[in-house]
Design a protein around this motif. Sequence first.
Motif, PDB file in Angstrom:
ATOM      1  N   LEU A 167       0.832  -1.202   0.000  1.00  0.00           N
ATOM      2  CA  LEU A 167       0.000   0.000   0.000  1.00  0.00           C
ATOM      3  C   LEU A 167       0.865   1.250   0.000  1.00  0.00           C
ATOM      4  O   LEU A 167       0.554   2.230  -0.693  1.00  0.00           O
ATOM      5  N   ALA A 168       1.948   1.241   0.762  1.00  0.00           N
ATOM      6  CA  ALA A 168       2.832   2.408   0.791  1.00  0.00           C
ATOM      7  C   ALA A 168       3.384   2.705  -0.595  1.00  0.00           C
ATOM      8  O   ALA A 168       3.454   3.877  -1.008  1.00  0.00           O
ATOM      9  N   GLY A 185     -11.305  27.053  -6.985  1.00  0.00           N
ATOM     10  CA  GLY A 185      -9.940  26.587  -7.172  1.00  0.00           C
ATOM     11  C   GLY A 185      -9.902  25.216  -7.825  1.00  0.00           C
ATOM     12  O   GLY A 185     -10.751  24.880  -8.649  1.00  0.00           O
ATOM     13  N   ARG A 186      -8.925  24.403  -7.440  1.00  0.00           N
ATOM     14  CA  ARG A 186      -8.711  23.125  -8.120  1.00  0.00           C
ATOM     15  C   ARG A 186      -9.296  21.960  -7.340  1.00  0.00           C
ATOM     16  O   ARG A 186      -9.552  22.055  -6.143  1.00  0.00           O
ATOM     17  N   SER A 187      -9.467  20.849  -8.030  1.00  0.00           N
ATOM     18  CA  SER A 187      -9.803  19.596  -7.361  1.00  0.00           C
ATOM     19  C   SER A 187      -8.586  19.096  -6.586  1.00  0.00           C
ATOM     20  O   SER A 187      -7.444  19.303  -7.010  1.00  0.00           O
ATOM     21  N   THR A 188      -8.819  18.424  -5.457  1.00  0.00           N
ATOM     22  CA  THR A 188      -7.724  18.011  -4.586  1.00  0.00           C
ATOM     23  C   THR A 188      -7.934  16.590  -4.094  1.00  0.00           C
ATOM     24  O   THR A 188      -9.036  16.042  -4.175  1.00  0.00           O
ATOM     25  N   VAL A 189      -6.855  16.003  -3.535  1.00  0.00           N
ATOM     26  CA  VAL A 189      -6.930  14.682  -2.916  1.00  0.00           C
ATOM     27  C   VAL A 189      -6.245  14.726  -1.567  1.00  0.00           C
ATOM     28  O   VAL A 189      -5.228  15.408  -1.388  1.00  0.00           O
ATOM     29  N   ASN A 190      -6.809  14.016  -0.600  1.00  0.00           N
ATOM     30  CA  ASN A 190      -6.196  13.860   0.713  1.00  0.00           C
ATOM     31  C   ASN A 190      -6.264  12.391   1.128  1.00  0.00           C
ATOM     32  O   ASN A 190      -7.323  11.771   1.045  1.00  0.00           O
ATOM     33  N   VAL A 191      -5.128  11.843   1.548  1.00  0.00           N
ATOM     34  CA  VAL A 191      -5.097  10.509   2.149  1.00  0.00           C
ATOM     35  C   VAL A 191      -5.314  10.728   3.647  1.00  0.00           C
ATOM     36  O   VAL A 191      -4.405  11.140   4.365  1.00  0.00           O
ATOM     37  N   GLY A 192      -6.526  10.462   4.096  1.00  0.00           N
ATOM     38  CA  GLY A 192      -6.894  10.865   5.439  1.00  0.00           C
ATOM     39  C   GLY A 192      -6.738   9.804   6.505  1.00  0.00           C
ATOM     40  O   GLY A 192      -6.665  10.121   7.688  1.00  0.00           O
ATOM     41  N   LEU A 193      -6.688   8.533   6.105  1.00  0.00           N
ATOM     42  CA  LEU A 193      -6.619   7.456   7.092  1.00  0.00           C
ATOM     43  C   LEU A 193      -5.892   6.274   6.476  1.00  0.00           C
ATOM     44  O   LEU A 193      -6.191   5.877   5.343  1.00  0.00           O
ATOM     45  N   VAL A 194      -4.929   5.737   7.221  1.00  0.00           N
ATOM     46  CA  VAL A 194      -4.196   4.540   6.794  1.00  0.00           C
ATOM     47  C   VAL A 194      -4.205   3.559   7.956  1.00  0.00           C
ATOM     48  O   VAL A 194      -3.971   3.940   9.108  1.00  0.00           O
ATOM     49  N   ARG A 223       0.434  -6.513  14.742  1.00  0.00           N
ATOM     50  CA  ARG A 223       1.539  -6.541  15.704  1.00  0.00           C
ATOM     51  C   ARG A 223       2.844  -6.329  14.944  1.00  0.00           C
ATOM     52  O   ARG A 223       2.961  -6.696  13.770  1.00  0.00           O
ATOM     53  N   PRO A 224       3.867  -5.802  15.650  1.00  0.00           N
ATOM     54  CA  PRO A 224       5.138  -5.609  14.946  1.00  0.00           C
ATOM     55  C   PRO A 224       5.845  -6.906  14.582  1.00  0.00           C
ATOM     56  O   PRO A 224       6.714  -6.907  13.698  1.00  0.00           O
ATOM     57  N   ASN A 225       5.460  -8.022  15.225  1.00  0.00           N
ATOM     58  CA  ASN A 225       6.131  -9.288  14.913  1.00  0.00           C
ATOM     59  C   ASN A 225       5.316 -10.175  13.985  1.00  0.00           C
ATOM     60  O   ASN A 225       5.535 -11.380  13.911  1.00  0.00           O
ATOM     61  N   ILE A 226       4.354  -9.563  13.283  1.00  0.00           N
ATOM     62  CA  ILE A 226       3.579 -10.284  12.269  1.00  0.00           C
ATOM     63  C   ILE A 226       3.643  -9.508  10.963  1.00  0.00           C
ATOM     64  O   ILE A 226       3.388  -8.297  10.935  1.00  0.00           O
ATOM     65  N   VAL A 227       3.980 -10.185   9.889  1.00  0.00           N
ATOM     66  CA  VAL A 227       3.913  -9.567   8.568  1.00  0.00           C
ATOM     67  C   VAL A 227       2.443  -9.296   8.250  1.00  0.00           C
ATOM     68  O   VAL A 227       1.621 -10.231   8.274  1.00  0.00           O
ATOM     69  N   PRO A 228       2.060  -8.051   7.974  1.00  0.00           N
ATOM     70  CA  PRO A 228       0.631  -7.734   7.790  1.00  0.00           C
ATOM     71  C   PRO A 228       0.087  -8.269   6.471  1.00  0.00           C
ATOM     72  O   PRO A 228       0.735  -8.158   5.435  1.00  0.00           O
ATOM     73  N   ASP A 229      -1.108  -8.832   6.573  1.00  0.00           N
ATOM     74  CA  ASP A 229      -1.739  -9.374   5.361  1.00  0.00           C
ATOM     75  C   ASP A 229      -2.850  -8.476   4.838  1.00  0.00           C
ATOM     76  O   ASP A 229      -3.521  -8.816   3.869  1.00  0.00           O
ATOM     77  N   LEU A 230      -3.067  -7.305   5.468  1.00  0.00           N
ATOM     78  CA  LEU A 230      -4.114  -6.391   5.028  1.00  0.00           C
ATOM     79  C   LEU A 230      -3.715  -4.960   5.369  1.00  0.00           C
ATOM     80  O   LEU A 230      -3.222  -4.694   6.465  1.00  0.00           O
ATOM     81  N   ALA A 231      -3.950  -4.062   4.425  1.00  0.00           N
ATOM     82  CA  ALA A 231      -3.715  -2.637   4.664  1.00  0.00           C
ATOM     83  C   ALA A 231      -4.723  -1.836   3.846  1.00  0.00           C
ATOM     84  O   ALA A 231      -5.063  -2.211   2.716  1.00  0.00           O
ATOM     85  N   GLU A 232      -5.206  -0.747   4.428  1.00  0.00           N
ATOM     86  CA  GLU A 232      -6.205   0.089   3.758  1.00  0.00           C
ATOM     87  C   GLU A 232      -5.870   1.558   3.942  1.00  0.00           C
ATOM     88  O   GLU A 232      -5.302   1.964   4.964  1.00  0.00           O
ATOM     89  N   ALA A 233      -6.257   2.338   2.966  1.00  0.00           N
ATOM     90  CA  ALA A 233      -6.151   3.797   3.042  1.00  0.00           C
ATOM     91  C   ALA A 233      -7.466   4.398   2.563  1.00  0.00           C
ATOM     92  O   ALA A 233      -8.055   3.923   1.586  1.00  0.00           O
TER      93      ALA A 233
END
Length: 377
Positions: free
Chosen positions: A206-207, A230-239, A244-254
């Motif tokens: 995702l990053a 003005g112009r159209s815009t985009v914001n990534v508001g939530l990620v 846990r830090p000791n698990i490789v993540p299997d899901l990510a959303e933005a």
Amino acid sequence: MSATELLQHLVRIPSVNPDNAPGTDQTGEGWLAAWLKDWLEGVGAEVTLEEVRPGRPNLIARFAPRDGRPRILLGPHLDTVGVGGMTIDPFSAEIRDGRIWGRGTSDTKGPMAAMLWGLRAHADALRAAPVAVDFVAFMGEESCQWGSKEFAARHGADYEFAIVGEPTSLDVVHTTKGSLWATLRCTGKAAHSSQPERGDNAVMKLARVLTTVEPALADQLATFTHPVLGRSTVNVGLVRGGSRPNIVPDLAEAELDIRVTPALHAAGGALPLLRDLLDGHPVEVLGPDEKPPMETPPDHPWIERLRAARPESHPVGAPWFSDAAHLSYAGVPSVCLGPGSIDQAHTCDEFIEVEALEEGAAFFARFIAGLCQPEFA
């Protein structure tokens, strides 16, 4: 009772939208709608509650019968945003330092109180006025605008103009941006972090997508401009992603918020641009919800009538979204107008200046008085 006292009553009736982190169990628009029904019937209106979601109605108050005369509406919304994190009592409606404090004082019970006060002042005259003026209070504006969407579909053809209650400092907001909210999802494979090569890191996927796509999307959106907005815009508001830090993540959303100018809407909207840029990337687009912009010509006859009642009220644009867009999209020329500042909306210490509220009440009383004059016809 003054307009200030009326607003205090409204604020003390919780009507927090239950859909997004309300911060209280006192949610829904039902209590406020019931109180308003009694109050409006007490000043001579015929009131109907139309349930849109269980226990969450729109309110429609008519001061004149449906007899073919031109018809406009004054339309604030019943709900407020949540109260979590507020630094004041959200429902106290305390008066201090020349201000009324509490959730909704600015957005949008202050404009509601000003509208109601203007209607009350001329309730008898409105029955025979050349123009019928209805008061319509919408549910659900602070989430999905179900109230205004349903009202527009059922009743929009009855109206030739709508004044939506929002805190605009009594300027006439005649154009606003639309929006697209969408969730981007990447999936992977979980594994122990000591052997990350055995997994597939969804957060990193995702990053990389966001790093590549967001700048390109922003550049494309910037080509869709408007002389006021003005112009159209985009914001990534939530990620969000991982557990846990000791698990490789299997899901990510933005979650993305794209603000849509009329030019972008006319070109097909933001979703096709987003999908094109994401083509070939390992990502899904979930739950896209696109809402239209709103644009009423600043020289519209009804805007001129509003300005005749207060020449200092200027036609302006706003980057935010409101129920007015759904009414406008359904064919009802619409504007947003009311006392109070949008800068106070949704804040942790929301307030409205008493002087601003009273000025708004006087404005609506003056505007409605003009509609009741025989020469208006």
